[in-house]
Write an enzyme that holds these catalytic residues in place. Structure first.
Site, mmCIF file in Angstrom:
data_model
loop_
_atom_site.group_PDB
_atom_site.id
_atom_site.type_symbol
_atom_site.label_atom_id
_atom_site.label_comp_id
_atom_site.label_asym_id
_atom_site.label_seq_id
_atom_site.Cartn_x
_atom_site.Cartn_y
_atom_site.Cartn_z
ATOM 1 N N SER A 194 42.252 27.363 18.884
ATOM 2 C CA SER A 194 40.801 27.421 18.711
ATOM 3 C C SER A 194 40.239 28.766 19.149
ATOM 4 C CB SER A 194 40.128 26.298 19.514
ATOM 5 O OG SER A 194 40.452 25.038 19.001
ATOM 6 N N ARG B 102 38.402 32.074 16.843
ATOM 7 C CA ARG B 102 37.079 32.595 17.165
ATOM 8 C C ARG B 102 37.145 34.039 17.649
ATOM 9 N NH1 ARG B 102 37.380 27.229 17.480
ATOM 10 N NH2 ARG B 102 35.491 25.927 17.376
ATOM 11 N N ASP C 247 41.995 16.271 19.547
ATOM 12 C CA ASP C 247 43.233 16.785 18.955
ATOM 13 C C ASP C 247 44.490 16.252 19.638
ATOM 14 O OD1 ASP C 247 42.067 18.224 16.934
ATOM 15 O OD2 ASP C 247 42.043 20.118 18.034
ATOM 16 N N ARG D 186 50.379 17.583 14.186
ATOM 17 C CA ARG D 186 50.269 16.869 15.458
ATOM 18 C C ARG D 186 50.956 15.497 15.404
ATOM 19 N NH1 ARG D 186 47.491 20.472 18.275
ATOM 20 N NH2 ARG D 186 45.725 21.553 17.291
#
EC number: 2.5.1.19
Length: 438
Positions: free
Chosen positions: A22, A26, A315, A387
């Site tokens: 994440s 960004r 997640d 995942r």
């Protein structure tokens, strides 16, 4: 590629998981529109993050990728320096990339098409299309799924928007659009979600206002280059945290993991279940807290998962449900309908796989009920979800026999060296093609 596992005799050792996915997304995006040069250390060289890098490069950003050192060197083009890409931007499997880029591109003076793989083309985008439209964006989409055609509008208007669900991706999308909007853009959340965008805006010297549930930015500012070191991804660490917790004889240490409070749901819930987890050497760098995490085997009990922990664990639920599968008693998860619109329907995929391994699991519209038991060997399908694949590899550490996990190629999107690190600590995972195995 499939995974084949055999039971483990216990996990041991110290490893460092790759950089946070994440934050990597960004960091490179904000560095690309900052003024000056930013070096990003610890960048996750997974397929999802590299799709973001490629998209920014196609819009004129100069990004040097030093893959073997996990370093990017980004020459920012400034807030108004992006250029129209020559073709559609392919976001691959990444919902984060397409949603963040949608916010960035809504306020540009050019048009763009965002697309992705077959999984991404099923992901819901109405949640960003509606608020961006309120800001003055025009986005064409068939069925509110990708591809998205974004007609850039440099005259967006700031809005005050109440998110219908806690979603860091939607929040971040609107904050990025707000950087290019006239006036103030304020986002209110029903519950806290991960706040990496807010922390990184501060790191790149952009002024924002924040209270308990709202975040506001005003358009027209500038981002200033600032080197950043990305901590290890707690979502990746979670696989080893659960594996060590459920496997007798285990004791491992995970170094320099990001411990942002908005990401700690998996640790909070495992501790509620009885896990032996110790967080030490806490430091804060580049606005993000990091720490070492030591995990030892412990007996777990089932719990009712508190609703306030759901956004903080979204997640990590696939692997947390593996812990629930071997806990004593019943675990109930509700208020997690978001799991149905991830890379696959994660509720359905986990229930299917757990049942095939002998666990009593019941699907709910917004969650799951699991009665702890004994994991048997068997064959499960990851449904091309990274995942899910890694979660069932963890199940294989404690199963009574070998576990075969189908369709694991997508693990490269978030954790390219998962198998290597898993074997380093004693998990016994092998990548195989065809019918081969141990």
């Amino acid at each position: 590629m499939d995974y084949q596992t055999i039971p483990s005799q216990g996990l041991s050792g110290e490893i460092c998981v790759p950089g946070d996915k994440s934050i990597s997304h960004r960091a490179v995006l904000l560095a690309a529109i900052a003024e000056g040069q930013t070096q990003v250390d610890g960048f996750l060289m997974g397929a999802d993050n590299l799709a973001m890098v490629s998209a920014l490069q196609q819009m004129g950003a100069s990004i040097q990728v030093i893959e073997d050192e996990n370093i990017l060197v980004v020459e920012g083009v400034g807030m108004t320096g992006l250029q129209a890409p020559p073709e559609a931007l392919d976001c691959g499997n990444s919902g984060t990339a397409i949603r963040l880029l949608s916010g960035l591109l809504a306020g540009q003076p050019f048009n763009t098409v965002l697309t992705g793989d077959s999984s991404l083309q099923r992901r819901p985008m109405k949640r960003i299309i509606d608020p961006l439209t309120l800001m003055g964006a025009k986005i064409d989409s068939t069925g509110n799924v990708p591809p998205l055609k974004i007609y850039g509008n440099p005259r967006l208007t700031g809005i005050h928007y109440q998110l219908p669900m806690a979603s860091a991706q939607v929040k971040s999308c609107l904050l990025l659009a707000g950087l290019y909007a006239r006036g103030k853009t304020c986002i209110t959340e029903p519950a806290p979600s991960r706040d990496h965008t807010e922390r990184l805006l501060k790191h790149f010297h952009y002024t924002l206002q924040k209270d308990k549930q709202s975040i506001c930015v005003s358009g027209g500012g500038k981002l200033k280059a600032n080197d950043i070191s990305i901590p290890g991804d707690i979502s990746s660490a979670a696989f080893f945290i659960v594996a060590a917790t459920i496997t007798p004889g285990s004791a491992i240490r995970l170094c320099r993991v990001g411990v942002n409070p908005t990401r700690l749901g998996v640790i909070n819930l495992l501790k509620m279940m009885g896990a032996d987890i110790e967080v030490t050497h806490y430091t804060e760098k580049n606005e993000e807290p990091t720490a070492d995490i030591t995990v030892r085997h412990a007996r777990l009990k089932g719990i009712d998962i508190p609703p306030d922990q759901v956004p903080l664990t979204i997640d990590e639920f696939p692997v947390l449900l593996i812990a629930a599968a071997v806990a004593q008693g019943k675990t109930v998860l509700r208020d997690a309908a978001e799991l149905r619109v991830k890379e696959t329907d994660r509720i359905a995929a986990m229930v299917d796989g757990l049942q095939k391994l002998g666990i009593a699991a019941e699907s709910l519209p917004d969650g799951v009920i699991i009665q702890g038991g004994t994991l048997e060997g068997g064959e499960v399908n990851s449904y091309d979800d990274h995942r899910i694949a890694m979660a069932f590899a963890v199940a294989g550490t404690l199963a009574k026999g070998p576990v075969r996990i189908r369709n694991c190629d997508n693990v490269k999107t978030s954790f390219p060296n998962f198998v290597e690190l898993a074997n380093e600590v004693g998990m016994n995972v092998k990548g195989v093609r065809g019918r081969g195995g141990f």
